[in-house]
Design a protein around this motif. Sequence first.
Motif, PDB file in Angstrom:
ATOM      1  N   TYR A   1       0.828  -1.210   0.000  1.00 43.88           N
ATOM      2  CA  TYR A   1       0.000   0.000   0.000  1.00 43.88           C
ATOM      3  C   TYR A   1       0.860   1.256   0.000  1.00 43.88           C
ATOM      4  O   TYR A   1       0.646   2.185  -0.785  1.00 43.88           O
ATOM      5  N   ARG A   2       1.810   1.292   0.900  1.00 42.94           N
ATOM      6  CA  ARG A   2       2.611   2.524   1.073  1.00 42.94           C
ATOM      7  C   ARG A   2       3.460   2.815  -0.158  1.00 42.94           C
ATOM      8  O   ARG A   2       3.626   3.976  -0.538  1.00 42.94           O
ATOM      9  N   ARG A   3       3.995   1.789  -0.790  1.00 40.45           N
ATOM     10  CA  ARG A   3       4.778   2.010  -2.014  1.00 40.45           C
ATOM     11  C   ARG A   3       3.889   2.572  -3.123  1.00 40.45           C
ATOM     12  O   ARG A   3       4.286   3.483  -3.859  1.00 40.45           O
ATOM     13  N   ALA A   4       2.669   2.043  -3.229  1.00 40.06           N
ATOM     14  CA  ALA A   4       1.758   2.527  -4.272  1.00 40.06           C
ATOM     15  C   ALA A   4       1.331   3.959  -4.016  1.00 40.06           C
ATOM     16  O   ALA A   4       1.235   4.775  -4.937  1.00 40.06           O
ATOM     17  N   ILE A   5       1.091   4.294  -2.765  1.00 36.20           N
ATOM     18  CA  ILE A   5       0.698   5.665  -2.410  1.00 36.20           C
ATOM     19  C   ILE A   5       1.855   6.623  -2.692  1.00 36.20           C
ATOM     20  O   ILE A   5       1.661   7.705  -3.265  1.00 36.20           O
ATOM     21  N   ALA A   6       3.061   6.236  -2.305  1.00 34.47           N
ATOM     22  CA  ALA A   6       4.228   7.101  -2.523  1.00 34.47           C
ATOM     23  C   ALA A   6       4.475   7.320  -4.011  1.00 34.47           C
ATOM     24  O   ALA A   6       4.816   8.425  -4.448  1.00 34.47           O
ATOM     25  N   ALA A   7       4.259   6.283  -4.817  1.00 35.36           N
ATOM     26  CA  ALA A   7       4.476   6.410  -6.258  1.00 35.36           C
ATOM     27  C   ALA A   7       3.428   7.300  -6.908  1.00 35.36           C
ATOM     28  O   ALA A   7       3.694   7.949  -7.920  1.00 35.36           O
ATOM     29  N   GLY A   8       2.244   7.361  -6.310  1.00 29.96           N
ATOM     30  CA  GLY A   8       1.154   8.141  -6.886  1.00 29.96           C
ATOM     31  C   GLY A   8       1.277   9.623  -6.661  1.00 29.96           C
ATOM     32  O   GLY A   8       0.668  10.416  -7.395  1.00 29.96           O
ATOM     33  N   GLY A   9       2.035  10.031  -5.655  1.00 26.56           N
ATOM     34  CA  GLY A   9       2.215  11.455  -5.403  1.00 26.56           C
ATOM     35  C   GLY A   9       1.066  12.058  -4.607  1.00 26.56           C
ATOM     36  O   GLY A   9       0.049  11.422  -4.359  1.00 26.56           O
ATOM     37  N   PRO A  10       1.199  13.327  -4.206  1.00 28.85           N
ATOM     38  CA  PRO A  10       0.236  13.969  -3.305  1.00 28.85           C
ATOM     39  C   PRO A  10      -0.954  14.580  -4.023  1.00 28.85           C
ATOM     40  O   PRO A  10      -1.298  15.730  -3.813  1.00 28.85           O
ATOM     41  N   PHE A  11      -1.566  13.832  -4.965  1.00 30.72           N
ATOM     42  CA  PHE A  11      -2.677  14.398  -5.726  1.00 30.72           C
ATOM     43  C   PHE A  11      -3.873  13.472  -5.664  1.00 30.72           C
ATOM     44  O   PHE A  11      -3.737  12.264  -5.689  1.00 30.72           O
ATOM     45  N   SER A  12      -5.048  14.054  -5.558  1.00 36.27           N
ATOM     46  CA  SER A  12      -6.273  13.262  -5.605  1.00 36.27           C
ATOM     47  C   SER A  12      -7.352  14.044  -6.325  1.00 36.27           C
ATOM     48  O   SER A  12      -7.519  15.234  -6.116  1.00 36.27           O
ATOM     49  N   HIS A  13      -8.096  13.356  -7.186  1.00 34.98           N
ATOM     50  CA  HIS A  13      -9.233  14.000  -7.840  1.00 34.98           C
ATOM     51  C   HIS A  13     -10.299  14.406  -6.826  1.00 34.98           C
ATOM     52  O   HIS A  13     -11.203  15.158  -7.159  1.00 34.98           O
ATOM     53  N   ALA A  14     -10.203  13.871  -5.615  1.00 35.78           N
ATOM     54  CA  ALA A  14     -11.157  14.263  -4.584  1.00 35.78           C
ATOM     55  C   ALA A  14     -11.058  15.755  -4.284  1.00 35.78           C
ATOM     56  O   ALA A  14     -11.978  16.356  -3.736  1.00 35.78           O
ATOM     57  N   ASP A  15      -9.928  16.372  -4.666  1.00 37.74           N
ATOM     58  CA  ASP A  15      -9.746  17.793  -4.415  1.00 37.74           C
ATOM     59  C   ASP A  15     -10.246  18.654  -5.575  1.00 37.74           C
ATOM     60  O   ASP A  15     -10.205  19.872  -5.523  1.00 37.74           O
ATOM     61  N   ASP A  16     -10.688  18.006  -6.671  1.00 34.83           N
ATOM     62  CA  ASP A  16     -11.122  18.744  -7.848  1.00 34.83           C
ATOM     63  C   ASP A  16     -12.527  19.313  -7.682  1.00 34.83           C
ATOM     64  O   ASP A  16     -13.278  18.934  -6.795  1.00 34.83           O
ATOM     65  N   GLY A  17     -12.890  20.173  -8.634  1.00 27.78           N
ATOM     66  CA  GLY A  17     -14.250  20.661  -8.702  1.00 27.78           C
ATOM     67  C   GLY A  17     -15.165  19.665  -9.385  1.00 27.78           C
ATOM     68  O   GLY A  17     -14.739  18.610  -9.853  1.00 27.78           O
ATOM     69  N   ALA A  18     -16.445  20.022  -9.496  1.00 30.12           N
ATOM     70  CA  ALA A  18     -17.447  19.102 -10.034  1.00 30.12           C
ATOM     71  C   ALA A  18     -17.141  18.708 -11.471  1.00 30.12           C
ATOM     72  O   ALA A  18     -17.282  17.540 -11.856  1.00 30.12           O
ATOM     73  N   TRP A  19     -16.716  19.684 -12.311  1.00 33.50           N
ATOM     74  CA  TRP A  19     -16.469  19.365 -13.712  1.00 33.50           C
ATOM     75  C   TRP A  19     -15.292  18.398 -13.853  1.00 33.50           C
ATOM     76  O   TRP A  19     -15.346  17.443 -14.638  1.00 33.50           O
ATOM     77  N   GLU A  20     -14.222  18.616 -13.091  1.00 34.21           N
ATOM     78  CA  GLU A  20     -13.088  17.700 -13.152  1.00 34.21           C
ATOM     79  C   GLU A  20     -13.494  16.313 -12.690  1.00 34.21           C
ATOM     80  O   GLU A  20     -13.005  15.303 -13.205  1.00 34.21           O
ATOM     81  N   ARG A  21     -14.399  16.244 -11.718  1.00 34.81           N
ATOM     82  CA  ARG A  21     -14.874  14.949 -11.249  1.00 34.81           C
ATOM     83  C   ARG A  21     -15.612  14.218 -12.356  1.00 34.81           C
ATOM     84  O   ARG A  21     -15.452  13.014 -12.553  1.00 34.81           O
ATOM     85  N   VAL A  22     -16.434  14.917 -13.104  1.00 34.21           N
ATOM     86  CA  VAL A  22     -17.163  14.303 -14.219  1.00 34.21           C
ATOM     87  C   VAL A  22     -16.180  13.793 -15.266  1.00 34.21           C
ATOM     88  O   VAL A  22     -16.313  12.678 -15.791  1.00 34.21           O
ATOM     89  N   ARG A  23     -15.177  14.601 -15.595  1.00 32.20           N
ATOM     90  CA  ARG A  23     -14.171  14.175 -16.572  1.00 32.20           C
ATOM     91  C   ARG A  23     -13.445  12.924 -16.083  1.00 32.20           C
ATOM     92  O   ARG A  23     -13.149  12.019 -16.874  1.00 32.20           O
ATOM     93  N   SER A  24     -13.181  12.861 -14.796  1.00 31.48           N
ATOM     94  CA  SER A  24     -12.490  11.697 -14.244  1.00 31.48           C
ATOM     95  C   SER A  24     -13.347  10.443 -14.362  1.00 31.48           C
ATOM     96  O   SER A  24     -12.851   9.354 -14.684  1.00 31.48           O
ATOM     97  N   ARG A  25     -14.657  10.601 -14.120  1.00 30.76           N
ATOM     98  CA  ARG A  25     -15.542   9.437 -14.251  1.00 30.76           C
ATOM     99  C   ARG A  25     -15.623   8.975 -15.699  1.00 30.76           C
ATOM    100  O   ARG A  25     -15.651   7.771 -15.976  1.00 30.76           O
ATOM    101  N   LEU A  26     -15.644   9.908 -16.635  1.00 30.40           N
ATOM    102  CA  LEU A  26     -15.629   9.525 -18.043  1.00 30.40           C
ATOM    103  C   LEU A  26     -14.323   8.806 -18.385  1.00 30.40           C
ATOM    104  O   LEU A  26     -14.310   7.833 -19.146  1.00 30.40           O
ATOM    105  N   GLY A  27     -13.243   9.293 -17.811  1.00 34.91           N
ATOM    106  CA  GLY A  27     -11.961   8.626 -18.021  1.00 34.91           C
ATOM    107  C   GLY A  27     -11.967   7.212 -17.480  1.00 34.91           C
ATOM    108  O   GLY A  27     -11.394   6.297 -18.085  1.00 34.91           O
ATOM    109  N   ALA A  28     -12.619   7.017 -16.351  1.00 35.41           N
ATOM    110  CA  ALA A  28     -12.721   5.674 -15.770  1.00 35.41           C
ATOM    111  C   ALA A  28     -13.478   4.739 -16.701  1.00 35.41           C
ATOM    112  O   ALA A  28     -13.082   3.583 -16.906  1.00 35.41           O
ATOM    113  N   GLU A  29     -14.585   5.230 -17.268  1.00 35.34           N
ATOM    114  CA  GLU A  29     -15.365   4.403 -18.193  1.00 35.34           C
ATOM    115  C   GLU A  29     -14.545   4.057 -19.436  1.00 35.34           C
ATOM    116  O   GLU A  29     -14.629   2.947 -19.963  1.00 35.34           O
ATOM    117  N   TRP A  30     -13.745   5.012 -19.919  1.00 38.82           N
ATOM    118  CA  TRP A  30     -12.917   4.758 -21.087  1.00 38.82           C
ATOM    119  C   TRP A  30     -11.882   3.682 -20.780  1.00 38.82           C
ATOM    120  O   TRP A  30     -11.634   2.790 -21.597  1.00 38.82           O
TER     121      TRP A  30
END
Length: 442
Positions: free
Chosen positions: A381-410
């Motif tokens: 877990y810790r290695r994967a978190i460290a490799a991912g960096g300090p960013f989360s879409h949870a911090d985005d606005g509503a539009w970025e969240r929608v884009r992320s969900r579309l990206g997930a479907e793709w």
Amino acid sequence: MIAKGGDGLNILMFTNTYRPIVGGVSESVQRLKSRLQAEGHRVLVVAPKMKGQPRHEPDVVRVAAMQRFNGSDFSLPVPIPGRLYEVIEEFDPDIIHSHHPFLLGDTAARAAETYGLPLIFTHHTLYEHYTHYVPGDSPRMQRFAVALPTEYTRLCDAVIAPSESIRDLMRQRGANDSVHVVPSGVDTRRFSRGDGTRLRAQLGIARGDYVVGHVGRLALEKNLPFLAEAVTRLLRRQPDAHFLVVGDGGARDAMQAVAIHAGVAERVHFTGKLHEQALIDAYHAMDVFAFASHSETQGMVLVEAMATGLPVVAVNASGVREVLANGNNGLLLPNDDAETFADMLASLNDAQRRAVLRDGALATAANFDETRCTARCIAVYRRAIAAGGPFSHADDGAWERVRSRLGAEWQLLRHRGRILRWVFQDEPVISFETNESKAPQK
């Protein structure tokens, strides 16, 4: 990911099987959840609704499901994404751990992409051994069962294999290179404490009688008719021998039929499903543990048996060879020969020989103690978190969240496209056993 303070992680798990189902994956998820929480981490499990589930389940979210798919013990979840996203945002996970490559596994992949979280997948099951539960079982269906988890690993940041055999098999099939061997742990201290005298008395088994035992789902993919054939051969030779079978399932009738045909049915004892201390006491009622499955990713019941001090006799297969060292903690059968299996079982009807193997069994079980295994999982877990960096879409606005969900479907559509290429290729099905397998031609 935004730091939450302290070293504890918020771990979101998705599983298609959970209590009250009795089985390896369900038990592995429950044990991992409990151990992680005991070490100060927060865990939330997303699982299907099931008949007989506990009324009060802290840290578990249930979603609607179709019960007992095609006569099996499994349920097919019907996720409600909107509600799940609300739960995820409230829980604020650091990482997502998927225990299946489909159904709620798809939901796990969507959530990981949407929130920019690392996705970990544990390859618990060799699905190609289970295609008989699906109408139209065929070589093409088996190719699908191989392709599904292999391609799913490419959606993940890291993959956990419960044994070296499964790690090697995944690599040969072209899975994600980031594979870590982390067995499912066993509370060895708890399993070491039991008393089988009461169960023996209930079943009419004398104190000095020789008891061969087996624990697990009684499913045909577990090679149980062969196991019954081998053990009943022993029972025909030795009037003081008994076969104690703990568990239930569709193969019970087939096992019973073998015992009846051999004329030893009165010394074959089926207890049904047992839990908690009753299960541990059943292990302690045995003298040796017998196992014949070729479909395991990890022989967790072998470790449970060894934690009670039992030597094991089993076939040489994936998930078994990593646990059983021939002559050290049990006997390893080179192939499915019922007479040889019976001979090996007969050779252990000797208390002194079992005592020698007992020491090896206990030493092996200690290596699979849940504390050690959980520490290895946390490191992944810790290695994967460290490799991912300090960013989360949870911090985005509503539009970025929608884009992320579309990206997930793709991403999931691409995943399914790769699977279809596997399914409709003209090559033979990839072999089940590691040393015969090969990567698919791309």
